[in-house]
Design a protein around this motif. Structure first.
Motif, PDB file in Angstrom:
ATOM      1  N   SER A 145       0.851  -1.191   0.000  1.00  0.00           N
ATOM      2  CA  SER A 145       0.000   0.000   0.000  1.00  0.00           C
ATOM      3  C   SER A 145       0.883   1.236   0.000  1.00  0.00           C
ATOM      4  O   SER A 145       1.329   1.679   1.049  1.00  0.00           O
ATOM      5  CB  SER A 145      -0.945  -0.002   1.215  1.00  0.00           C
ATOM      6  N   ASP A 193       1.526   5.289  -1.318  1.00  0.00           N
ATOM      7  CA  ASP A 193       0.751   6.498  -1.611  1.00  0.00           C
ATOM      8  C   ASP A 193       0.510   6.610  -3.121  1.00  0.00           C
ATOM      9  O   ASP A 193       1.451   6.583  -3.916  1.00  0.00           O
ATOM     10  CB  ASP A 193       1.495   7.731  -1.103  1.00  0.00           C
ATOM     11  N   TYR A 194      -0.751   6.753  -3.481  1.00  0.00           N
ATOM     12  CA  TYR A 194      -1.122   6.695  -4.898  1.00  0.00           C
ATOM     13  C   TYR A 194      -0.493   7.822  -5.702  1.00  0.00           C
ATOM     14  O   TYR A 194       0.020   7.608  -6.809  1.00  0.00           O
ATOM     15  CB  TYR A 194      -2.653   6.746  -5.039  1.00  0.00           C
ATOM     16  N   GLN A 240      -6.928   8.260   2.233  1.00  0.00           N
ATOM     17  CA  GLN A 240      -5.669   8.463   1.534  1.00  0.00           C
ATOM     18  C   GLN A 240      -5.553   7.351   0.507  1.00  0.00           C
ATOM     19  O   GLN A 240      -5.454   6.178   0.857  1.00  0.00           O
ATOM     20  CB  GLN A 240      -4.480   8.408   2.495  1.00  0.00           C
ATOM     21  N   MET A 241      -5.567   7.710  -0.763  1.00  0.00           N
ATOM     22  CA  MET A 241      -5.560   6.704  -1.813  1.00  0.00           C
ATOM     23  C   MET A 241      -4.209   5.995  -1.846  1.00  0.00           C
ATOM     24  O   MET A 241      -3.153   6.626  -1.851  1.00  0.00           O
ATOM     25  CB  MET A 241      -5.853   7.343  -3.165  1.00  0.00           C
ATOM     26  N   MET A 242      -4.267   4.672  -1.875  1.00  0.00           N
ATOM     27  CA  MET A 242      -3.069   3.837  -1.878  1.00  0.00           C
ATOM     28  C   MET A 242      -3.110   2.910  -3.088  1.00  0.00           C
ATOM     29  O   MET A 242      -4.154   2.693  -3.702  1.00  0.00           O
ATOM     30  CB  MET A 242      -2.981   3.021  -0.587  1.00  0.00           C
ATOM     31  N   THR A 266      -6.117  -0.780  -5.982  1.00  0.00           N
ATOM     32  CA  THR A 266      -6.319   0.366  -5.085  1.00  0.00           C
ATOM     33  C   THR A 266      -7.344   0.133  -3.980  1.00  0.00           C
ATOM     34  O   THR A 266      -7.223   0.705  -2.899  1.00  0.00           O
ATOM     35  CB  THR A 266      -6.777   1.604  -5.896  1.00  0.00           C
ATOM     36  N   THR A 287      -6.286   0.706  -0.171  1.00  0.00           N
ATOM     37  CA  THR A 287      -6.730   1.946   0.467  1.00  0.00           C
ATOM     38  C   THR A 287      -7.552   1.673   1.724  1.00  0.00           C
ATOM     39  O   THR A 287      -7.331   2.290   2.781  1.00  0.00           O
ATOM     40  CB  THR A 287      -7.570   2.772  -0.525  1.00  0.00           C
ATOM     41  N   HIS A 340      -6.800   2.457   5.711  1.00  0.00           N
ATOM     42  CA  HIS A 340      -7.736   3.337   6.413  1.00  0.00           C
ATOM     43  C   HIS A 340      -8.208   2.723   7.733  1.00  0.00           C
ATOM     44  O   HIS A 340      -8.429   3.443   8.717  1.00  0.00           O
ATOM     45  CB  HIS A 340      -8.947   3.606   5.506  1.00  0.00           C
TER      46      HIS A 340
END
Length: 525
Positions: free
Chosen positions: A124, A126-127, A178-180, A219, A223, A227
């Protein structure tokens, strides 16, 4: 003790699926299968019939048609996970698999591995700030809505994307997430999986968002898990060993990869070739084996890139037009010392530096830490040095206020030698021909990451001839290149034999060349 429920997404090869299910459940683990609704009905019927009496196998209650890059892959996973949660109350971990995956460790090893650390294993990153996505769309996967499959409806897919761009139909990602991004091959604890399922029922807004993202299997879980789960309980890695070529295609493993796979620090591997019947048979038996020990060396990726790189010779960086036309300068003389044993070349260069007035720079295109003056930034990285090699060399000649310069290169850098040889300046090459014992080659393999301290002896024995041939191959390429001024001094030769080629190369008197050639322990490892 850990008990694993495998979540298997598959769409073909029913006999392999049956064998995979039987080998993974015979030791008491579980499996929930989602067989693509697009697949042939008779194949699904064969799987159901073969596994109907296995209490450790269940099936997703609802099968859906899956497409690469679509939400359907995530939905199929959720359907299989829900069936597994209900059918297997004793399962402690849930492990994503495909039909191309095989165990590369025993069940005993896998259970002990999971028991040692109370954590979830999922990539995971950070996108938006990581470089996990190498090419293609990035933020467009999320901020636009994707209703079509790019592989089935390519023109319509990109037309839809273009119209959304023109009309400004972007959308924000859910504010509290937070997009992962990361690999879809994860292993999660039961508590985490239950939290994810609860999340899907309560956060309909998030579910609507992900249903129209592109490639959500990279994703969604990445994500949501980040979370819901404390960071100290997440191991940002996959337990499935997989490699990609530099073209972005997954590497396929065959029968002769058995030892390599077992030595990797992973529990499963993909993709196993459908034709690798012997490998599948051996790995299938491995999972149920008792009292197995595994020597982890983890050299797989470096070894793969080493072996494949030997057959793909070419320049990574094309020269700029202004570089190809530029010259180091007429009347200048570039002298290149080439040697695979860098310490030998450095020892010789130190002696040259002490007995002559010729500036010497060691392995400036191979070592980031090579001693170079500040030349305005062009010298800061190996990439810059290689890309702007002629400009760099002109600046070094100017900096040292000389028309004669010695540098060291690895024999693999034949592209640099050829480029300098084609210049209007004069280029000389001195090949230091060393002898390579098996112990030295093994040490070299460990230093560059091709082998580890725990690499099995039989793997090392198979690796040695390849490394030795690679050195011979580099030498042959240099001999065949037709360099005009190529001299050679040999470890096996006497000082008297090495003096003349050294004198020609450096353009120095015989007595000075004798002083350099007689350097104590010149070729000593």
């Amino acid at each position: 003790m850990a008990k694993i429920a495998f979540i298997l997404l598959c769409h073909k090869d029913p006999d392999a699926i049956i064998a995979q299910a039987e080998s993974l459940t015979v030791v008491g683990d579980y499996m929930a299968i989602h067989f693509d609704a697009r697949a042939r009905p008779e194949h699904y019927a064969r799987i159901r019939e073969a596994l109907k009496d296995n209490p450790n196998v269940t099936f997703a209650r609802k099968r859906i048609k899956c497409g690469w890059g679509e939400w359907s892959l995530v939905q199929a996973t959720l359907n299989a996970v829900e069936s597994a949660i209900e059918a297997f109350p004793r399962a402690t971990h849930f492990y994503m698999l495909s039909g191309d995956c095989q165990a590369i460790k025993s069940a005993e090893y896998a259970h002990d591995f999971l028991d040692r650390d109370d954590a979830d294993y999922i990539e995971s990153f950070d996108y938006f700030n990581s470089d996990w996505i190498k090419t293609g769309m990035k933020e467009e996967r999320l901020i636009y809505r994707h209703f079509l499959n790019e592989r089935k409806h390519k023109w319509l897919f990109y037309q839809s994307l273009e119209w959304q761009r023109r009309l400004g139909l972007t959308r924000p990602v859910p504010a509290d997430l937070q997009m992962m991004i990361g690999s879809q091959w994860w292993c999660l604890r039961r508590r985490t999986v239950e939290w994810v399922l609860d999340f899907t029922r309560t956060r309909r807004d998030v579910m609507r968002f992900f249903r129209t993202t592109w490639i959500p299997d990279e994703t969604f879980f990445q994500t949501i898990v980040r979370h819901l789960v404390p960071e100290n309980e997440i191991r940002c890695r996959t337990l499935t060993f997989l490699m990609f070529t530099d073209y972005g295609m997954p590497v396929t493993f065959y029968n002769d990869h058995y030892d390599l796979l077992l030595s990797q620090d992973f529990l499963f591997a993909r993709k196993i070739s459908p034709e690798a019947a012997d490998l599948k048979k051996r790995l299938g038996k491995l999972y149920a084996a008792a009292d197995q020990s595994f020597q982890i060396s983890n050299e797989g990726r470096r070894l793969f890139h080493f072996l494949t790189g030997r057959g793909r010779i070419g320049r990574r960086f094309a020269p700029r037009f202004w570089e190809t036309e530029a010259s180091l300068g007429r009347g200048r003389e570039l002298m290149i010392v080439i040697c695979k044993k860098w310490h030998v070349a450095k020892r010789l260069c130190e002696r040259i530096r002490a007995t002559t007035n010729i500036p010497v720079i060691e392995y400036l295109f191979n070592e980031e830490s090579a001693r170079l003056p500040d030349l305005g930034g062009i010298q800061t990285t190996l990439e810059k040095r290689t890309r702007h090699r002629r400009a760099l060399m002109r600046m070094l000649f100017d900096y040292h206020d000389t028309d004669r310069l010695v540098i060291c290169l690895d024999p693999a850098n034949i592209d640099l030698m050829q480029d300098f040889h084609a210049d209007k300046s004069s280029t000389k090459i001195l090949d230091l021909e060393c002898e390579f014992t098996d112990s030295y080659l093994l040490g070299h393999a460990r230093r560059v990451g091709l082998a580890g301290d725990q690499t099995p002896q039989d793997t090392l024995e198979r690796l040695l001839p390849t490394i030795r041939y690679d050195i011979v191959f580099e030498k042959e390429r240099i001999r065949d290149a037709g360099f005009e001024h190529l001299d050679r001094i040999r470890e096996s030769a006497s000082v008297e034999e090495n003096v003349p080629p050294l004198a020609r190369f450096l353009g120095i008197p015989i007595d000075t060349a004798w002083e350099i050639a007689s350097t104590p322990h010149l070729f000593t490892d």
